[in-house]
Design an enzyme around this catalytic site. Structure first.
Site, PDB file in Angstrom:
ATOM      1  N   GLU A  29       0.818  -1.213   0.000  1.00 41.55           N
ATOM      2  CA  GLU A  29       0.000   0.000   0.000  1.00 41.55           C
ATOM      3  C   GLU A  29       0.859   1.273   0.000  1.00 41.55           C
ATOM      4  O   GLU A  29       0.397   2.341   0.388  1.00 41.55           O
ATOM      5  CB  GLU A  29      -0.927   0.001   1.215  1.00 41.55           C
ATOM      6  CG  GLU A  29      -1.922  -1.149   1.219  1.00 41.55           C
ATOM      7  CD  GLU A  29      -2.817  -1.137   2.446  1.00 41.55           C
ATOM      8  OE1 GLU A  29      -3.716  -0.280   2.511  1.00 41.55           O
ATOM      9  OE2 GLU A  29      -2.603  -1.970   3.336  1.00 41.55           O
ATOM     10  N   SER A 157      -6.777  -2.489   1.652  1.00 41.37           N
ATOM     11  CA  SER A 157      -7.120  -1.855   0.371  1.00 41.37           C
ATOM     12  C   SER A 157      -7.588  -2.843  -0.689  1.00 41.37           C
ATOM     13  O   SER A 157      -7.427  -2.610  -1.882  1.00 41.37           O
ATOM     14  CB  SER A 157      -5.927  -1.048  -0.170  1.00 41.37           C
ATOM     15  OG  SER A 157      -5.605   0.005   0.693  1.00 41.37           O
ATOM     16  N   TYR A 227      -9.326   4.287  -4.917  1.00 41.17           N
ATOM     17  CA  TYR A 227      -8.345   5.369  -4.908  1.00 41.17           C
ATOM     18  C   TYR A 227      -8.165   6.127  -6.220  1.00 41.17           C
ATOM     19  O   TYR A 227      -7.657   7.242  -6.207  1.00 41.17           O
ATOM     20  CB  TYR A 227      -6.976   4.813  -4.478  1.00 41.17           C
ATOM     21  CG  TYR A 227      -7.004   4.173  -3.123  1.00 41.17           C
ATOM     22  CD1 TYR A 227      -7.183   4.936  -1.974  1.00 41.17           C
ATOM     23  CD2 TYR A 227      -6.861   2.802  -2.970  1.00 41.17           C
ATOM     24  CE1 TYR A 227      -7.223   4.350  -0.719  1.00 41.17           C
ATOM     25  CE2 TYR A 227      -6.892   2.207  -1.721  1.00 41.17           C
ATOM     26  CZ  TYR A 227      -7.074   2.986  -0.608  1.00 41.17           C
ATOM     27  OH  TYR A 227      -7.123   2.412   0.629  1.00 41.17           O
ATOM     28  N   ARG A 266     -11.131   2.847  11.611  1.00 39.15           N
ATOM     29  CA  ARG A 266     -12.320   2.797  10.755  1.00 39.15           C
ATOM     30  C   ARG A 266     -12.685   1.347  10.523  1.00 39.15           C
ATOM     31  O   ARG A 266     -11.839   0.542  10.124  1.00 39.15           O
ATOM     32  CB  ARG A 266     -12.040   3.476   9.404  1.00 39.15           C
ATOM     33  CG  ARG A 266     -13.284   3.815   8.612  1.00 39.15           C
ATOM     34  CD  ARG A 266     -13.010   4.030   7.130  1.00 39.15           C
ATOM     35  NE  ARG A 266     -12.808   2.765   6.440  1.00 39.15           N
ATOM     36  CZ  ARG A 266     -11.687   2.416   5.833  1.00 39.15           C
ATOM     37  NH1 ARG A 266     -10.640   3.219   5.820  1.00 39.15           N
ATOM     38  NH2 ARG A 266     -11.591   1.229   5.244  1.00 39.15           N
ATOM     39  N   ASP A 268     -15.160  -1.590   8.695  1.00 41.92           N
ATOM     40  CA  ASP A 268     -16.008  -1.862   7.536  1.00 41.92           C
ATOM     41  C   ASP A 268     -17.108  -2.837   7.942  1.00 41.92           C
ATOM     42  O   ASP A 268     -16.839  -3.853   8.602  1.00 41.92           O
ATOM     43  CB  ASP A 268     -15.181  -2.450   6.398  1.00 41.92           C
ATOM     44  CG  ASP A 268     -14.108  -1.477   5.924  1.00 41.92           C
ATOM     45  OD1 ASP A 268     -14.323  -0.259   6.031  1.00 41.92           O
ATOM     46  OD2 ASP A 268     -13.051  -1.941   5.451  1.00 41.92           O
ATOM     47  N   GLU A 282     -13.702  -5.927   9.030  1.00 48.38           N
ATOM     48  CA  GLU A 282     -12.346  -5.679   9.510  1.00 48.38           C
ATOM     49  C   GLU A 282     -12.270  -4.271  10.071  1.00 48.38           C
ATOM     50  O   GLU A 282     -13.193  -3.468   9.918  1.00 48.38           O
ATOM     51  CB  GLU A 282     -11.329  -5.847   8.385  1.00 48.38           C
ATOM     52  CG  GLU A 282     -11.538  -4.894   7.218  1.00 48.38           C
ATOM     53  CD  GLU A 282     -10.559  -5.157   6.077  1.00 48.38           C
ATOM     54  OE1 GLU A 282      -9.511  -4.471   6.051  1.00 48.38           O
ATOM     55  OE2 GLU A 282     -10.837  -6.042   5.235  1.00 48.38           O
ATOM     56  N   ASN A 284      -9.463  -0.912  10.468  1.00 47.41           N
ATOM     57  CA  ASN A 284      -8.213  -0.316  10.017  1.00 47.41           C
ATOM     58  C   ASN A 284      -7.725   0.665  11.084  1.00 47.41           C
ATOM     59  O   ASN A 284      -8.433   1.625  11.401  1.00 47.41           O
ATOM     60  CB  ASN A 284      -8.415   0.422   8.695  1.00 47.41           C
ATOM     61  CG  ASN A 284      -8.940  -0.489   7.609  1.00 47.41           C
ATOM     62  OD1 ASN A 284      -8.190  -1.220   6.991  1.00 47.41           O
ATOM     63  ND2 ASN A 284     -10.252  -0.460   7.379  1.00 47.41           N
ATOM     64  N   GLY A 288      -6.842   5.547   5.642  1.00 48.47           N
ATOM     65  CA  GLY A 288      -6.376   6.455   4.610  1.00 48.47           C
ATOM     66  C   GLY A 288      -6.753   7.899   4.885  1.00 48.47           C
ATOM     67  O   GLY A 288      -7.772   8.186   5.511  1.00 48.47           O
TER      68      GLY A 288
END
Length: 323
Positions: A29, A157, A227, A266, A268, A282, A284, A288
């Site tokens: 990433e 990602s 992205y 964050r 999901d 998951e 994070n 980002g």
């Protein structure tokens, strides 16, 4: 639980000292990290913070001490930046950093370990199998049913992720995931709406920010769509019924606290179409911060603009050893 409305904190930029924004790194990433770090660095510098760029792929970490760095903003994603290894090095150097500590970072990076803990704590997450061969991947499909998600256990990602609908696809899906990690996760596919929800520590308490509902072309929220295109619709406010949004926020805060996260994260979440049940996918711990990123979007709706979000996160930098 309802989304909070944030008041930008009054923080003197000079009080934050000399700041290294860590971005780049060696993970898959790297490109996304460079985009995140570039945005964070500009925001901090524009706000008057004495900040500079530091790429761990190009400079040894011990140079942070030689530079007289007071704190670090971690804008690294993936292994070597989000998995506890960097956090451990900064602990040894005694340099405070943003985000979760060593243990929470390490656990959250490992999707299988995360799911084991969430399942033990009674949090809803899709059923899964860990596999070590294409044959075991095909066996997992027979148990979990089609479609099935195949992905590396320790990547982000959507890198190396495949949606499998037939046993003939299992070998290629396994190979794509195993290219990035020897531990491969096969996960039950949840048919429904895709959402994400940030968590931010405010006054020492984990608070859920507004939920974002994600509408990707043909449901394909992959690396490119995340992205590099403008084809995905991000709905924030989400437009979900108030009780559904509140339940997602409640589960996300529990997920955050259960892993011992700090600073921000964050999570999901998929909402199953058949019964509107949310499922945690998951979390994070170094989300980002690019122009397409979701934490800044949600924070903006809650009243915290990008630059102020960066300042807030930087001010929260700490060490496990000093908690």
């Amino acid at each position: 639980m309802s989304a909070i409305q944030l008041t930008p904190p009054a923080i003197d930029p000079a009080s934050l000292g000399k700041v290294a924004v860590l971005f780049g790194g060696t993970s898959a990433e790297r490109d996304v990290s460079i985009m995140s770090g570039t945005g964070v660095l500009k925001a901090l510098q524009d706000a008057g913070v004495n900040a500079f760029a530091f790429d761990p792929a190009q400079r040894p970490l011990h140079e942070l001490q030689a530079e007289g760095v007071d704190r670090c903003f971690i804008a690294l994603h993936g292994r070597g930046g989000e998995d506890g290894t960097l956090q451990g090095a900064l602990e040894l150097l005694g340099v405070p950093y943003t985000g979760s500590g060593v243990m929470a970072s390490s656990i959250a990076m490992d999707k299988i370990m995360t799911k084991r803990i969430w399942r033990f704590e009674g949090l809803p997450t899709p059923d899964w199998r860990m596999v070590s061969s294409a044959e075991e991947c095909a066996q997992a499909l027979a148990v979990l049913g089609a479609p099935m998600i195949v992905k590396p256990a320790r990547e982000g990602s959507s890198i190396g992720l495949t949606k499998v609908t037939d046993v003939a696809q299992c070998a290629a899906a396994y190979a794509a995931a195993a290219q990035h990690d020897p531990e491969v996760l096969c996960e039950q596919f949840i048919d429904g709406e895709e959402t994400t929800c940030p968590v931010l520590i405010v006054d020492g308490v984990a608070q859920a920010l507004p939920v974002i509902r994600i509408q990707a072309p043909d449901g394909n929220y992959d690396y490119n769509n995340k992205y590099f295109t403008d084809d995905v619709r991000y709905l924030c406010p989400s437009g979900l019924p108030a009780d559904e949004e509140a339940e997602i926020q409640r589960q996300v805060v529990r997920a955050f606290n259960t892993l011992g996260c700090r600073g921000w994260a964050r999570a999901d979440v998929m909402i199953r179409k058949s019964d509107r049940q949310p499922f945690l996918l998951e979390i994070n711990t170094s989300p980002g911060m690019t122009s397409h990123s979701l934490v800044p979007m949600s924070a903006q709706v809650a009243g915290l603009p990008y630059a102020q979000l960066c300042i807030h996160l930087l001010a929260s930098a700490s060490l496990d050893s000093r908690r």
